[in-house]
Every structure is written in C-alpha cells, then in structure tokens.
Design an enzyme around this catalytic site. Structure first.
Site, PDB file in Angstrom:
ATOM      1  N   GLU A  86       0.832  -1.211   0.000  1.00 42.07           N
ATOM      2  CA  GLU A  86       0.000   0.000   0.000  1.00 42.07           C
ATOM      3  C   GLU A  86       0.863   1.255   0.000  1.00 42.07           C
ATOM      4  O   GLU A  86       1.711   1.432   0.887  1.00 42.07           O
ATOM      5  CB  GLU A  86      -0.912  -0.027   1.238  1.00 42.07           C
ATOM      6  CG  GLU A  86      -1.893   1.122   1.270  1.00 42.07           C
ATOM      7  CD  GLU A  86      -2.891   1.012   2.425  1.00 42.07           C
ATOM      8  OE1 GLU A  86      -3.228  -0.127   2.838  1.00 42.07           O
ATOM      9  OE2 GLU A  86      -3.316   2.062   2.926  1.00 42.07           O
ATOM     10  N   LYS A 272      -7.001  -1.410  11.562  1.00 40.96           N
ATOM     11  CA  LYS A 272      -6.416  -1.790  10.255  1.00 40.96           C
ATOM     12  C   LYS A 272      -5.215  -0.887   9.968  1.00 40.96           C
ATOM     13  O   LYS A 272      -4.185  -1.329   9.477  1.00 40.96           O
ATOM     14  CB  LYS A 272      -7.481  -1.677   9.165  1.00 40.96           C
ATOM     15  CG  LYS A 272      -7.077  -2.215   7.816  1.00 40.96           C
ATOM     16  CD  LYS A 272      -6.329  -1.228   6.944  1.00 40.96           C
ATOM     17  CE  LYS A 272      -5.961  -1.826   5.600  1.00 40.96           C
ATOM     18  NZ  LYS A 272      -5.144  -0.923   4.783  1.00 40.96           N
ATOM     19  N   ASP A 288       5.033 -14.473  11.220  1.00 31.40           N
ATOM     20  CA  ASP A 288       3.745 -14.933  10.700  1.00 31.40           C
ATOM     21  C   ASP A 288       2.680 -13.846  10.927  1.00 31.40           C
ATOM     22  O   ASP A 288       2.158 -13.691  12.036  1.00 31.40           O
ATOM     23  CB  ASP A 288       3.392 -16.227  11.453  1.00 31.40           C
ATOM     24  CG  ASP A 288       2.058 -16.814  11.029  1.00 31.40           C
ATOM     25  OD1 ASP A 288       1.275 -16.119  10.365  1.00 31.40           O
ATOM     26  OD2 ASP A 288       1.799 -17.973  11.390  1.00 31.40           O
ATOM     27  N   HIS A 385      -3.035  10.559   0.042  1.00 32.56           N
ATOM     28  CA  HIS A 385      -3.288   9.405  -0.827  1.00 32.56           C
ATOM     29  C   HIS A 385      -3.365   9.819  -2.283  1.00 32.56           C
ATOM     30  O   HIS A 385      -2.840   9.161  -3.165  1.00 32.56           O
ATOM     31  CB  HIS A 385      -4.614   8.736  -0.440  1.00 32.56           C
ATOM     32  CG  HIS A 385      -4.424   7.728   0.626  1.00 32.56           C
ATOM     33  ND1 HIS A 385      -5.379   6.813   0.958  1.00 32.56           N
ATOM     34  CD2 HIS A 385      -3.386   7.466   1.427  1.00 32.56           C
ATOM     35  CE1 HIS A 385      -4.934   6.053   1.934  1.00 32.56           C
ATOM     36  NE2 HIS A 385      -3.729   6.441   2.228  1.00 32.56           N
TER      37      HIS A 385
HETATM   38  C1  MEV Z   1      -5.752   2.810   5.267  1.00 30.13           C
HETATM   39  O1  MEV Z   1      -4.981   1.706   4.866  1.00 30.13           O
HETATM   40  C2  MEV Z   1      -5.723   2.938   6.774  1.00 30.13           C
HETATM   41  C3  MEV Z   1      -6.629   4.028   7.339  1.00 30.13           C
HETATM   42  O2  MEV Z   1      -7.957   3.854   6.890  1.00 30.13           O
HETATM   43  C4  MEV Z   1      -6.553   3.891   8.844  1.00 30.13           C
HETATM   44  C5  MEV Z   1      -7.543   4.758   9.605  1.00 30.13           C
HETATM   45  O3  MEV Z   1      -8.592   5.101   9.060  1.00 30.13           O
HETATM   46  O4  MEV Z   1      -7.233   5.052  10.773  1.00 30.13           O
HETATM   47  C6  MEV Z   1      -6.202   5.381   6.896  1.00 30.13           C
END
Ligand code: MEV
Length: 432
Positions: A86, A272, A288, A385
């Site tokens: 990413e 995430k 892992d 982004h």
């Molecule tokens: C994107 O890979 C991760 C985010 O969505 C994490 C978040 O929203 O805190 C930017």
C-alpha cells in the site's frame, strides 16, 4: 469442455505444473509463461530456496521492501524495514518517526511473553475424577516433553504450567489441558505444537492405567496470547504537537481515538491502520502476520466489544498516545533463519531479541496510527493518498520528466481522479 481438475499434480515437476496450468486456464500461453518466468530468480540456489518454502511453487510474488528511517525507540536509533503493497504506509512511518524523534522518541516496554497451547479433549464423567487423574499424571505429562524442551530449557524457556480447564458448561463433555510456555527468542509454534502432541499422547496413555477415559480431539497452540503483551508510547506537551492550534488538534485526535473505542465500525478501520505498520515489519522479519493479525483482533475484542488497540490521554498539558498489543514474534528459527531478506531485516534492526522486536513492531503500529489520525483529523486522508495516486496514474501514462512535472503542478490544487488526469494529459499532448 476441458477438465479443470487433476490428480497427482503435486508429483509433477515444476515445468509440468506450469504447462498444465497454462494449457488449462490461459488463452495466450506465451504471455502467461512470460509472466510466470520473468519473476524467477537467475540464482538457482535462491530460487530453489523459495520454491521449497511451500508446495507447488511456480513463481515468486514480489512485494516492495521499503525502509522507514529516523525511528528513536528507547533512546536507540533504528531504520525499520517494511514489506507492504500500500502506498503512503512507508512515507507516513518515516514522517512520524522524524516528528517524534525531536520529541523524546518512542518508549516501549514488554509487559509479558507467555505463549499458550491447548490439548482439547472430551470426557464423559465426574469432574472430580478427572481432576484427580490430572493431578496424578501432571508431572508425567511434563516429563513426556523432556527431550523436546531440553534446548529451550537451556535457553531459559520451556513449559511454565499445565492447567486442567473445565469447559463443559460451554460445550458438553469438553475439557482442556491449557499449557503455558516461555519460548524466549523463538515464536515457538513448532516447539509448542510438538510439546502439546507429546502431552496429549501421554495423557491418552494414562487412560489405560486409570478408570478415567478421555478422548483427545486436538492439540494446537493458540494465537490468542493476551499474556504476550508489549506497550509502546509517545508523549509530549500539547503545544509541541501541531504547528497551529495545537490544543484543538490534540482534542480532535483524542476524540478520534475515543470514537474507535465505542464504535466497532470505526475501530476496525482504526486498527487496520495500526496493522498496516505492524504487518509490514512482521513480514519483513519473516514472522507470521496471520498469527499476529488474529491475535491482535481477538485482543481488541477481549471486553466483548471490538475496540481500539491504541489509547490517548491529555492531562496537565501533556499529550500521551499509546498502544498495548499481543505480539508473539521470533528472531530465531522459522523463516527468520532461512529467508535472506528476513535475516537482512533483523541485522538492519541491530539483531533484536524477540522482546526488542516486539517493541519495534508495536512502535511501527503506533506510528502508523498516529499518521492516519493526524491526517484524518486535519487535512483528511485523501490529500496524501491522492498525491500518491496521482504519481501512480502519471506512471501509467507515457510522459517525459517535463510532462510529469507539468501534471504534478497542474494537480497541486485540483481534484485528482483517473479521468481528470487522463484528460489533462491528452490536452497537454494536443497543445504539444
Ligand atoms: C488505510 O490503509 C488505513 C486508514 O484507513 C486507517 C484509519 O482510518 O485510521 C487510513
């Protein structure tokens, strides 16, 4: 219609496997063959090594290996290797590392390092009889693992305890031998599973000498390790947090964390973002990531509701942001010993112990979370982004350096979308 199933595939040579796949699934055999073979390594020894990691290997799947410099963790400087597909993850880690390096750096501490494995079994009888039987056989269960635990004991690890757990109120006749381990610098999956199978075998053997008859269902380590925890933290006066209106920034940042603590939809995305940093280092060091992922999310849900893995506090003008997360990691054994890039990563990280690696990985997760929340509560995530997205779109177009610079400048203050970039590109080309 051509048959798409096959028997004896695993016995085929690599060439035969590729030929079958290509003739069965691909219209253009030449293109498919080229795509598969262009990722082979010319160094046969290295290719053989990768071929043998798994079964039926036909090619290698590249992921970028990046580095994030300027991390200061417990007053020591690090460059952190990250394997991730990413865009923005490594850039964000690097920016945040630099930011906190001038504000005292990251502090990290390992709280506990206990791993867990379980022998799951069924027993149809009185618990008191089972308990007596277990108490009688417990020392023999441990002795049964002596040859497996010998080296680990020399290194200071081994089996910590075996506990009999009654789970029959949740599932009829279900009991466990809940075994705790210290595996020192290794992740310990093989070691734990071997010990568990030896314990289960001995427990089963004990059946014949006793009126207590158990039925072993399975023996396996648990990836839920709530007693293998590391804490990482950053802290500084609120007024050093942000260039303008630092108080408001701190407040919104804390609100973002608090929201993730009460709203599972947000918590999953919040976590995430943490895992973006964690997995990247876990993969780079040959650990892992599936085990780490499942353990982390189970820990996030330990209260019964899925919550944020990080926390934030503003007290007496001081902003503190921290994470507590289970990380069962190894710096010896497994892939760490055989993947040349995993070895390289560990050397880049100054040959950490498993505990030190836990600290580094937790810091990478916290840094990533800080970057995401800082962007989300200020400029918005799309700002950064879209910049990356723009370069990726431009890369797909046939541009000279000059044209690339023109497009980057053109979109400096304009909304980026694939069609808008293509339109601007075409207009630029028309004008010549
Ligand atoms: C994107 O890979 C991760 C985010 O969505 C994490 C978040 O929203 O805190 C930017």
């Amino acid at each position: 219609m051509m048959k798409k199933t096959i028997t004896g595939f695993s016995k085929f040579s690599k060439r035969e496997k590729i030929d079958w796949i290509i003739s069965t699934f691909f219209e253009d055999a030449e293109v498919a063959k080229k795509t598969i073979s262009q990722y082979w390594n010319d160094d046969k020894t290295l290719q053989d090594l990768h071929d043998d990691f798994i079964e039926n290997t036909i090619s290698n799947f590249y992921l970028p290996y990046g580095v994030a410099p300027n991390f200061v963790i417990n007053n020591r400087e690090y460059v952190i290797p990250m394997v991730v597909e990413e865009s923005s993850v490594v850039a964000a880690a690097s920016l945040v590392a630099k930011f906190w390096s001038t504000r005292g750096g990251f502090k990290a501490t390992v709280i506990s390092t206990t791993k867990i494995g379980q022998v799951h079994f069924m027993f149809d009888g009185e618990f008191a009889d089972l308990k007596a039987h277990f108490n009688d056989s417990k020392s023999r269960l441990i002795t049964a693992t002596d040859s497996i635990t010998k080296n680990m004991r020399k290194r200071g690890g081994g089996i910590l305890d075996i506990e009999l757990r009654d789970k029959s109120s949740e599932l009829e006749n279900y009991y466990q031998l809940h075994v705790t381990f210290e595996t020192m610098d290794s992740m310990g999956a093989n070691f734990i599973n071997s010990c568990l199978e030896a314990i289960a075998k001995e427990f089963n053997k004990e059946n014949s000498a006793s009126s207590v008859q158990v039925q072993i269902v399975m023996s396996i380590l648990s990836n839920y390790v709530p007693d293998c925890i590391v804490r990482a933290e950053v802290s500084c006066p609120v007024n050093r947090l942000y260039k303008e209106n630092a108080e408001l920034f701190a407040q919104k940042f804390k609100q973002a964390v608090d929201i993730a603590n009460v709203e599972p939809h947000r918590a999953v995305t919040h976590n995430k973002g943490i895992m973006n940093g964690i997995d990247a280092v876990v993969v780079a060091t040959g650990n892992d990531f599936r085990a780490i992922e499942s353990g982390a999310h189970a820990y996030a849900a330990q209260s019964g509701a899925y919550k944020s893995l990080s926390q934030c506090e503003i007290k007496d003008g001081i902003f503190t942001f921290w994470i507590e997360i289970p990380l069962a990691l190894g710096t010896v054994g497994g892939l760490t010993a055989i993947h040349p890039l995993a070895k390289l990563s560990l050397e880049m990280l100054q040959k950490p112990s498993a505990s030190e690696l836990m600290e580094i990985v937790a810091v990478a997760g916290l840094a990533q979370n800080f970057a995401a929340l800082r962007a989300l509560t200020t400029t918005g995530i799309q700002h950064g982004h879209m910049k990356m997205h723009l370069s990726n779109i431009i890369k797909q177009l046939d541009t000279s350096e000059e044209e690339k610079t023109y497009l980057l400048n053109y979109f400096e203050k304009k909304e980026v979308s694939h069609s808008a970039v293509v339109a601007a590109y075409e207009k630029m080309k028309e004008r010549g």
